[in-house]
Write a protein that holds these residues in place. Structure first.
Motif, PDB file in Angstrom:
ATOM      1  N   LYS A 130       0.675  -1.161   0.085  1.00  0.00           N
ATOM      2  CA  LYS A 130       0.060  -0.096  -0.212  1.00  0.00           C
ATOM      3  C   LYS A 130       0.888   1.115  -0.035  1.00  0.00           C
ATOM      4  CE  LYS A 130      -2.105  -1.542   3.564  1.00  0.00           C
ATOM      5  NZ  LYS A 130      -3.078  -1.423   4.820  1.00  0.00           N
ATOM      6  N   GLY A 131       1.919   1.345   0.879  1.00  0.00           N
ATOM      7  CA  GLY A 131       2.866   2.462   0.647  1.00  0.00           C
ATOM      8  C   GLY A 131       2.350   3.420   1.679  1.00  0.00           C
ATOM      9  N   ILE A 132       1.679   3.109   2.965  1.00  0.00           N
ATOM     10  CA  ILE A 132       1.276   4.220   3.750  1.00  0.00           C
ATOM     11  C   ILE A 132       2.217   4.354   4.864  1.00  0.00           C
ATOM     12  CG2 ILE A 132      -0.814   4.680   5.154  1.00  0.00           C
ATOM     13  CD1 ILE A 132      -2.555   2.983   3.298  1.00  0.00           C
ATOM     14  N   LEU A 133       2.481   3.372   5.584  1.00  0.00           N
ATOM     15  CA  LEU A 133       3.260   3.401   6.691  1.00  0.00           C
ATOM     16  C   LEU A 133       4.792   3.647   6.497  1.00  0.00           C
ATOM     17  CD1 LEU A 133       1.250   0.742   8.732  1.00  0.00           C
ATOM     18  CD2 LEU A 133       0.863   2.910   8.720  1.00  0.00           C
ATOM     19  N   LYS A 134       5.491   4.165   7.382  1.00  0.00           N
ATOM     20  CA  LYS A 134       7.020   4.383   7.357  1.00  0.00           C
ATOM     21  C   LYS A 134       7.531   5.134   6.376  1.00  0.00           C
ATOM     22  CE  LYS A 134       7.598   0.018  10.194  1.00  0.00           C
ATOM     23  NZ  LYS A 134       8.393  -1.271  10.148  1.00  0.00           N
ATOM     24  N   ILE A 135       6.778   6.023   5.958  1.00  0.00           N
ATOM     25  CA  ILE A 135       7.075   7.007   4.610  1.00  0.00           C
ATOM     26  C   ILE A 135       7.162   8.272   5.124  1.00  0.00           C
ATOM     27  CG2 ILE A 135       6.418   7.817   2.511  1.00  0.00           C
ATOM     28  CD1 ILE A 135       5.249   5.251   1.704  1.00  0.00           C
ATOM     29  N   THR A 136       8.298   8.888   5.345  1.00  0.00           N
ATOM     30  CA  THR A 136       8.536  10.270   5.915  1.00  0.00           C
ATOM     31  C   THR A 136       9.152  10.915   4.653  1.00  0.00           C
ATOM     32  OG1 THR A 136      10.531   9.623   6.624  1.00  0.00           O
ATOM     33  CG2 THR A 136       8.829   9.404   8.183  1.00  0.00           C
ATOM     34  N   MET A 137       8.946  12.609   5.009  1.00  0.00           N
ATOM     35  CA  MET A 137       9.802  13.312   4.025  1.00  0.00           C
ATOM     36  C   MET A 137      11.203  13.405   4.071  1.00  0.00           C
ATOM     37  SD  MET A 137       6.998  16.406   3.552  1.00  0.00           S
ATOM     38  CE  MET A 137       8.078  16.835   2.163  1.00  0.00           C
ATOM     39  N   ARG A 138      12.105  14.113   3.061  1.00  0.00           N
ATOM     40  CA  ARG A 138      13.537  14.155   3.334  1.00  0.00           C
ATOM     41  C   ARG A 138      13.717  15.314   4.071  1.00  0.00           C
ATOM     42  NH1 ARG A 138      16.901   9.986   2.563  1.00  0.00           N
ATOM     43  NH2 ARG A 138      18.455  11.643   1.849  1.00  0.00           N
ATOM     44  N   LYS A 139      12.758  16.352   4.186  1.00  0.00           N
ATOM     45  CA  LYS A 139      12.739  17.451   4.723  1.00  0.00           C
ATOM     46  C   LYS A 139      11.871  17.306   6.257  1.00  0.00           C
ATOM     47  CE  LYS A 139      11.068  19.905   1.573  1.00  0.00           C
ATOM     48  NZ  LYS A 139      10.473  20.951   0.864  1.00  0.00           N
ATOM     49  N   ASN A 140      12.696  18.268   7.157  1.00  0.00           N
ATOM     50  CA  ASN A 140      11.871  18.003   8.370  1.00  0.00           C
ATOM     51  C   ASN A 140      10.991  18.920   8.540  1.00  0.00           C
ATOM     52  OD1 ASN A 140      13.303  20.522   8.578  1.00  0.00           O
ATOM     53  ND2 ASN A 140      14.650  20.060  10.234  1.00  0.00           N
ATOM     54  N   ILE A 141      10.088  18.798   9.857  1.00  0.00           N
ATOM     55  CA  ILE A 141       8.992  19.622   9.799  1.00  0.00           C
ATOM     56  C   ILE A 141       9.182  21.085  10.069  1.00  0.00           C
ATOM     57  CG2 ILE A 141       6.783  20.218  11.195  1.00  0.00           C
ATOM     58  CD1 ILE A 141       6.818  16.953  12.031  1.00  0.00           C
ATOM     59  N   GLN A 142      10.441  21.651  10.432  1.00  0.00           N
ATOM     60  CA  GLN A 142      10.425  22.984  10.721  1.00  0.00           C
ATOM     61  C   GLN A 142      10.770  23.632   9.408  1.00  0.00           C
ATOM     62  OE1 GLN A 142      13.954  23.662  13.049  1.00  0.00           O
ATOM     63  NE2 GLN A 142      13.971  26.115  12.891  1.00  0.00           N
ATOM     64  N   ARG A 143      11.265  22.758   8.355  1.00  0.00           N
ATOM     65  CA  ARG A 143      11.287  23.694   6.959  1.00  0.00           C
ATOM     66  C   ARG A 143      10.106  23.685   6.383  1.00  0.00           C
ATOM     67  NH1 ARG A 143      15.885  20.595   3.318  1.00  0.00           N
ATOM     68  NH2 ARG A 143      15.000  22.270   1.915  1.00  0.00           N
ATOM     69  N   ILE A 144       9.190  22.903   6.631  1.00  0.00           N
ATOM     70  CA  ILE A 144       7.718  22.838   6.183  1.00  0.00           C
ATOM     71  C   ILE A 144       7.139  24.014   6.630  1.00  0.00           C
ATOM     72  CG2 ILE A 144       5.619  21.754   6.110  1.00  0.00           C
ATOM     73  CD1 ILE A 144       6.968  19.141   5.875  1.00  0.00           C
TER      74      ILE A 144
END
Length: 240
Positions: A130-144
């Motif tokens: 499915k590709g739902i879990l354990k998928i995170t962005m390469r940039k952190n939340i502070q940059r977002i």
């Protein structure tokens, strides 16, 4: 008789014994201890910003826990972007370039926590694909948070940001923004570099301190940084 008088023994006078003085220990008054905030003699002076930073490091203290609990209750009721009059962490803001003058704006931004929120696919593949879990962005939340704040205020440039709190669902950051077209900013030689066209859209180009850290430009020595250069995309994306 005269000779007998001469031969008579002369009695020696006894000397009175003088009492020996015994030294008495004189109690020494205890010196008052230095109060909190006062520099010790011969030591380095510590200003107000030092103790503000120490207070923010100890989040488990009773004072900080009570303050942050009430702050988060109030912040959850507010919007995603809230302009504030003064920075909450003045020591951190000053270290990142903030000045209490015209042209500087501080915005508190709220961003969701966790990885990517991907929708669930119900058919057409195996459940484990499915590709739902354990998928995170390469940039952190502070940059977002910086990118979204810069998009919300298109006439301002993002200078830097810092963490101010988080709860179970959101993280809160204060973003320092500068108006590059303000005459006070243009006349200040310490900050007018941000008026250059090379600094436009800083948050999306990774030119802020958080962006440079995510691009691998801050940590340049030690194990794990061999593959950061020439870029994170090189070396089969093995850079950190």
């Amino acid at each position: 008789m005269a000779e007998e008088a001469k031969k008579a023994p002369v009695k020696k006078e006894r000397k009175a014994k003088v009492p020996v003085e015994v030294p008495v220990a004189v109690p020494v008054a205890p010196q008052p201890e230095a109060k909190a905030g006062e520099p010790k003699k011969g030591g380095s002076t510590r200003n107000m910003y030092h103790f503000m930073g120490e207070a923010w490091k100890n989040q488990s203290s009773d004072v900080m826990r009570g303050l942050m609990w009430q702050r988060l209750v109030d912040w959850r009721k507010e919007g995603t972007f809230v302009r504030v009059d003064k920075p909450l962490r003045l020591d951190r803001a000053r270290a990142l370039g903030y000045k209490a003058k015209q042209g500087f704006v501080v915005v508190r931004a709220k961003v969701r926590k966790g990885g990517l929120r991907k929708h669930r696919i119900k058919k057409g593949r195996k459940p484990k694909r499915k590709g739902i879990l354990k998928i995170t962005m390469r940039k952190n939340i502070q940059r977002i948070a910086e990118e979204r704040t810069g998009k919300h205020y298109p006439n301002l440039e993002v200078l830097a940001s810092y963490w101010v709190g988080e709860d179970g669902r959101h993280k809160f950051y204060e973003v320092i923004m500068v108006d590059p077209n303000h005459p006070v900013i243009k006349s200040d030689p310490k900050i007018n570099w941000i008026c250059s066209s090379k600094q436009s859209d800083r948050a999306n180009r990774g030119l802020t301190p958080a962006g440079k850290k995510g691009r691998g430009l801050v940590r340049t020595r030690g194990m794990g940084v061999e593959k950061n250069r020439p870029s994170l995309r090189a070396h089969n994306r093995q850079g950190t």
